[in-house]
Every structure is written in C-alpha cells, then in structure tokens.
Design an enzyme around this catalytic site. Sequence first.
Site, short mmCIF file in Angstrom:
data_model
loop_
_atom_site.label_atom_id
_atom_site.label_comp_id
_atom_site.label_asym_id
_atom_site.label_seq_id
_atom_site.Cartn_x
_atom_site.Cartn_y
_atom_site.Cartn_z
N GLU A 126 -3.24 0.76 -6.30
CA GLU A 126 -2.80 0.65 -4.91
C GLU A 126 -3.03 2.03 -4.31
O GLU A 126 -2.21 2.93 -4.47
CB GLU A 126 -1.32 0.22 -4.90
N CYS A 146 1.17 4.47 2.81
CA CYS A 146 -0.23 4.05 2.62
C CYS A 146 -0.59 3.00 3.66
O CYS A 146 -1.76 2.78 3.93
CB CYS A 146 -0.47 3.57 1.20
C1 UN1 Z 1 3.23 2.72 0.15
O1 UN1 Z 1 3.16 3.41 1.17
O2 UN1 Z 1 2.78 3.14 -0.95
O3 UN1 Z 1 4.53 -1.97 3.60
C2 UN1 Z 1 3.92 1.41 0.07
C3 UN1 Z 1 5.10 -0.88 3.58
C4 UN1 Z 1 6.08 -0.63 2.46
C5 UN1 Z 1 5.38 -0.19 1.22
C6 UN1 Z 1 4.43 0.93 1.39
N1 UN1 Z 1 6.83 -1.83 2.20
O4 UN1 Z 1 4.90 -0.01 4.40
#
Ligand code: UN1
Length: 498
Positions: A254, A288
């Site tokens: 990820e 992310c």
């Molecule tokens: C991340 O930034 O690694 O959808 C995960 C989202 C959060 C998860 C982000 N539930 O922004």
Amino acid sequence: MAAANEAKTILDRLGVPAAAWGEGLPTRSPIDGSLGAPVRETGDIESVIARSATAFAAWKRLPAPRRGELVRLFGEELRAAKNDLAALVTLEAGKVTSEGLGEVQEMIDICDFAVGLSRQLYGLTLASERPGHHMRETWQPLGPVLVISAFNFPVAVWAWNACLALVCGDPVIWKPSEKTPMTALATQAIFERALTRFGDAPDGLSQVVIGGREAGETLAADARIPLVSATGSTRMGREVAQTVAARLGRSLLELGGNNAMIVAPSADLDLAVRAVAFSAVGTAGQRCTTLRRLFVHQSVAGQFAERLTKAYDSLPVGDPREPGVLVGPLIDEAAYDAFRASVDQGAKEGVLIVGGERLDRPGVYVKPALIGMGTAGQTDLVKHETFAPILYMFAYENFDEAIEMQNAVPQGLSSCVFTDSVREAEQFLSAWGSDCGIANVNIGPSGAEIGGAFGGEKDTGGGRESGSDAWKAYMRRQTQTVNFSRDLPLAQGVKFDV
Ligand code: UN1
C-alpha cells in the site's frame, strides 16, 4: 511540558515496561520538535522470527471464532484506552485531536469487522467431474505476517493487518516507522491486556521490532514469513517487493498515492470546497489518500479558485492539541524540505495562489499551498507524490480529457468526481473511468471506511487491505478433493489400470 515527555507519561500509564527504554531510536514529537528518551532497539531479530513461527504452530490450531475472541477483547481494551492512544497519536504523529481519535476508532472498527469475519472465512463447494467425489476450496492459516507501517497512520494500518491476520490464524511481527515507535509500543501494551484476559494464546503472537531500515530488510528477507504487508513510499515498497519476491514470498503493498478530484460544471460547489479542504489539508496533507490534484471545469474554475482561496486563507494551522486547529505540523524537517522544493518549483511552473509559508515557531508548521496550473499538462512535479499539503489545480474543458489526466500519473490509489450528472458519475465509475483502487462520487478521495478493500494500482502497489475479502491475502488457499466412492476414476477420463 515538552510534548515528547508528555507522550512518555502516557506510555507509563498504559503499562509500557521500563525495559522498552534504552539505547536505540530517538523519540520525538513534531508538535514542538522536542526529543524524548530513546526506545530500545530490538537486538535479536532471529529470536523474534523463531518465536513467531512457534506461535503459529499453536495459534493455527485454535478455531477461528476462538481467535476472533482475542480480537474482540482487543477491541474492548482499545475502547477503554481510546483517549490515551489517540493523544499519543497526536503527540507522536502530530494529528489534530479529532483525527487522532478517528485513527483509534478505525482500529476499533476493524476489530469488530475481524470478529465477525472469524465466523465467516468462507470457502467454496466445487462441482467435481468425477462420480462419488467432493471438491472444495478451503482457506488455511498462512504463517507469520510482517507488517511494516508508516508514520502517518501509525496504529490504524497495523490494526487493519493485524486483526485480519490474527483471526486468519497468523501471528504478527510489527516493524513500525522509525518516526513513531511510541504509538507502536503503546498499542502492544494494550494488546497484551487483551492477551492476558484471553488466557491461552501462545507466546509471541504479536511482537514489535523497534529498529531502522536494516531490521525491516532482515525480516522481509526471511522465508519463515510468508507474507509481508508494507505501507509507505513507492521507493520503499519496490525494495520490499524485490526482497520478498526473490524468496517467492508474498507481499501486500500500500504505497504512494497521487489522488485527484474532478469538479464538473453541475457539481455542488459548497460540498466540493469542503471536500477539498478535508482531503487536501487534513492530516497536513500526509495521508496516502490526500488530494493532490484538482481538475475543475473551466466554466466554474474561477469561482472555485476564489472560494478555495478564501477557505485556505482562514485555515487554522497550529498545535494539533488545541481545539479548532485543523492543520497540525509536518512530521519533520525532511518533510519541510520536500514541501519547500515542490512549492517553489510549482510557483515557477504555475501560480502560487495561496499558502506555502512556514510559521515561525518550533516544529514544522506550514500554510497549505494551492498552486494554479491553468490548462497546462502534468509535469514531473505533479506526477510525483510530495507528502505534504500541496494541491495543484488545473482547468479542464472536456470530461474525457479530465479523466485521462487524472489517470495519467504513475500512482493509482484514490480518485473522485463531483457532479450531479448521472452520465459523468457512471462513466467515472466505469471501465472507461478512474483507474484507481478507490473511486468516489461527491466524496473526497480520503477518509475511507474500513469495510471496503483499501489499496490501489500501478505504483501504489496493487495490494488490498482492510475490508471486503482482503482477508484472503492472509490465508492459504487449498483445493480439496475427497473420493467417497469405491472406485478410482481419474480426471480428464485418463485410464491407468494396473
Ligand atoms: C494511509 O494514509 O496510509 O482513507 C491510510 C483514509 C484512511 C486511511 C489512510 N482511512 O484516508
């Protein structure tokens, strides 16, 4: 009190043992840049792996619903410790209070999900071509799972992985980001409370490895760990993937995102402005899923830019513990350097509409930047993920072109469209539409619920975590054929009579 010391007080209260402190990684709070006592580096990684392998032998024998009971207890302990752990997330990762609480809620939610799942690890019954035969597909525990997590979701992403892995019958080894070891130790202490209540869990079911890159490499290279789940930069993911592939292990990645929003002429602009604000500047642009590229139809681009500028101008940036603050600090000076370089370059390639300044106070606090790119194409700058609050805004003429631009980057995590047109919305969600793992209509690209599979394509790494059937990555698929007849027919009608 310096923020890093405040964090230490919470760790003590949560029962993190004194032995956790010592020679090793420095601890730090981005709130004021203060340094705390260092945490002890894990010396003997070999024995961590060996313990995990031994734990697997016992854990996989427990029925899945019983394994779910441990995760249920963990969810209870998280509920009890929610405020403390959330405060720690704020102190160590710099998230505003509500987002710190949200992160722990995300852990609680995945616990609930995993508990339900522990009674639903469904296989299939298949039609055998042979008389008197049964064929089925069953899911078996896989083995120790290594979770490499990033600073920006220091605990929730581990929980997505760990809760599923545990109900699937797998022990977990956690290598948290060097930037957030304290939240990991706190989570482990909370998990151990659940273990004590559970009773008969094997030793070493969940272990934390404190260390740097080398520790991660040693773990990733070890064939006793069949699955490595890594969250972080594309550069890191590429290295992990190659190490794991070299031993034919499995990786679940990820990685970076470069998430976009298309704002169509029919869009509800009030909603869109609010969605941009949360997804582009929330978590100081360090998700992310953060919104990094905005494509607005040229007929509304002017007024949209105006409204956004107003919203950006009034953004409360500051100490994430203070009520009302929406934008906390960047994680460290290196993050600032990347922000500065991209904003300066963006101002050359386009127009810096608002933001980009650093606040004069300890810690790294910046005003989120909005950069107008007009109708220009996307340069290397725009195609690259800078992990900071920078939003590049483009004007588009034609919806197909907007989709093409949104897809024309190496990453493929999250995407969204704001429109009241059913045609546009459905096209965006079709095979001609977004090429990302996540595609939303009239919702920003960040802040996903745990119930869906989370992850993305291309440089994002292709993995799926959290909800839907992401659990299958943590199990071994087995095709089983049983002969209940008194004959031995071969498949494909092959004859072999002896
Ligand atoms: C991340 O930034 O690694 O959808 C995960 C989202 C959060 C998860 C982000 N539930 O922004």
